[in-house]
Design an enzyme around this catalytic site. Structure first.
Site, mmCIF file in Angstrom:
data_model
loop_
_atom_site.group_PDB
_atom_site.id
_atom_site.type_symbol
_atom_site.label_atom_id
_atom_site.label_comp_id
_atom_site.label_asym_id
_atom_site.label_seq_id
_atom_site.Cartn_x
_atom_site.Cartn_y
_atom_site.Cartn_z
ATOM 1 N N ASN A 146 0.889 -1.248 -0.065
ATOM 2 C CA ASN A 146 0.103 -0.139 -0.077
ATOM 3 C C ASN A 146 1.043 0.971 -0.178
ATOM 4 O OD1 ASN A 146 -2.346 -1.312 -0.256
ATOM 5 N ND2 ASN A 146 -2.412 -1.508 2.433
ATOM 6 N N ARG B 35 -0.786 15.462 11.304
ATOM 7 C CA ARG B 35 -1.832 14.479 11.677
ATOM 8 C C ARG B 35 -2.302 15.492 13.147
ATOM 9 N NH1 ARG B 35 -0.317 8.171 12.060
ATOM 10 N NH2 ARG B 35 -1.575 7.882 10.206
ATOM 11 N N ARG C 27 2.517 -1.661 17.516
ATOM 12 C CA ARG C 27 3.684 -1.787 16.769
ATOM 13 C C ARG C 27 4.875 -2.320 16.630
ATOM 14 N NH1 ARG C 27 2.116 4.045 16.923
ATOM 15 N NH2 ARG C 27 1.390 4.196 14.567
ATOM 16 N N HIS D 139 7.954 6.564 17.701
ATOM 17 C CA HIS D 139 6.822 6.391 16.662
ATOM 18 C C HIS D 139 6.727 5.859 16.911
ATOM 19 C CE1 HIS D 139 4.523 7.245 13.052
ATOM 20 N NE2 HIS D 139 4.624 5.631 12.880
ATOM 21 N N ILE E 112 10.696 3.293 6.900
ATOM 22 C CA ILE E 112 9.114 3.561 7.247
ATOM 23 C C ILE E 112 8.323 1.954 8.241
ATOM 24 C CG2 ILE E 112 6.511 4.525 6.218
ATOM 25 C CD1 ILE E 112 7.435 4.993 4.018
#
Ligand code: APR
Length: 312
Positions: free
Chosen positions: A14, A155, A92, A179, A122
């Site tokens: 994606n 965000r 995560r 993160h 990423i």
């Protein structure tokens, strides 16, 4: 002779597909979409679709799909999304053991085939993945960076703009730290065209926005069953562009600290300058006692993650 830049995207899922679309549309260079042999058809199919898209929109970029590392050779920029995305209910950090194995393999190949590349990671859990990338490639710290801060700040920027009824273009926001759930939205540096947001909204409203930002990734996973891809891809492309065009942008990104903010041997989100030299410097900014304490907490969480990773 000038030559076109080459951008290798490792992972054609994606985010990889959206990265390819943006890189091509901006004519940042020729794009190679790489994935594992089982997904070679996906990589090739997306590449062909995007080349045809270039005929409609009128951009010049060669886009190819492959599962052969030789085709990534000599890339100027490598963006890594290889791995498994978060599923609902998964943090995560749950991803650590699966994605660590993948990143080690990817890093070995980048080291062999793209020894001069600027590498943007990423894959999650981001702070551990980017640390591993630097460790395995042995690349200088200026050439290995993690994308998180630009996305987390975007965000925060959006939520502030919506609350204040202003354009997102006028809102500046900065999110530092790991993160993950411990990220640190630095509200003292959030402004609307220079006006501190603290002057424009109540503490309760701001606190609620900060909480929503920290859970911003999870909110999307819950809605669509997989992690976000449009904004993450745009965020990484802004970093790639800063490098390729020597823009010297000051952005929050996961960078390797060697004493900055009191952290050592750790990747964590800090303000950096990205230009032709890669991560050209880490910028030290003043933080309130509360913000620094939160950053320390976040660094401790990243350190824990690294320790867990070192055992795997
Ligand atoms: N080499 C190259 N690609 C790989 C490898 C590998 N060793 N292992 C897996 N991949 C590929 C998968 O085949 C898949 O096509 O990585 C791709 C990941 O794509 P998606 O599953 O669509 O995931 P995406 O949403 O793009 O997110 C990728 O970024 O934000 C993070 O948490 C997210 O870690 C995840 C990553």
């Amino acid at each position: 002779m000038p030559r076109r830049h080459k951008i290798a995207l490792i992972g054609a899922g994606n985010i990889g597909g959206e990265l390819a679309a943006l890189a091509a549309r901006e004519e940042l260079g020729d794009v190679v979409l790489f994935d594992i042999p089982d997904k070679e058809g996906l990589a090739k199919g997306k590449a062909l679709d995007l080349e045809q898209n270039g005929a409609v929109l009128g951009y010049d970029a060669k886009i190819s799909g492959t599962s052969n590392w030789d085709h990534c050779a000599g890339a100027d920029v490598v963006v890594v999304t290889a791995g498994v995305p978060r599923k609902p209910g998964m943090s995560r950090d749950d991803l650590l053991s699966i994605n660590l194995k993948i990143i080690r393999n990817v890093a070995e190949n980048i080291k062999a085939k793209c020894p001069e590349a600027f590498v943007i990671v990423i894959s999650n859990p981001l702070d551990a993945m980017v640390y591993e990338m630097k460790k395995v490639t042995g690349f200088p710290k200026a050439r290995v960076v993690g994308m998180a801060g630009v996305l987390d700040s975007a965000r925060l920027q959006l939520f502030l703009a919506r609350e204040l009824g202003t354009s997102v273009k006028d809102v500046r926001a900065m999110v530092l730290g790991g993160h993950g759930d411990t990220m640190v939205p630095v509200t003292s540096y959030c402004t609307v065209n220079g006006v501190p947001v603290k002057q424009l909204m109540s503490k309760e409203k701001l606190d609620a926005i900060v909480t929503r930002t920290a859970g911003g990734g999870g909110e999307i996973v819950k809605l669509m069953g997989t992690s976000a891809y449009y904004a993450p891809a745009s965020a990484a492309i802004s970093m790639a562009r800063a490098f390729l065009r020597d823009e010297k942008r000051l952005l929050p990104a996961a960078a390797f600290c060697e004493g900055e903010y009191g952290y050592r041997d750790l990747y964590i989100g800090v303000p950096v300058v990205i230009g032709a030299g890669g991560v050209e410097k880490i910028v030290t900014i003043e933080l309130s006692a509360e913000e620094k304490a939160n950053l320390d907490k976040s660094a401790a969480a990243v350190r824990e993650l690294l320790e867990a990773g070192a055992k795997l």
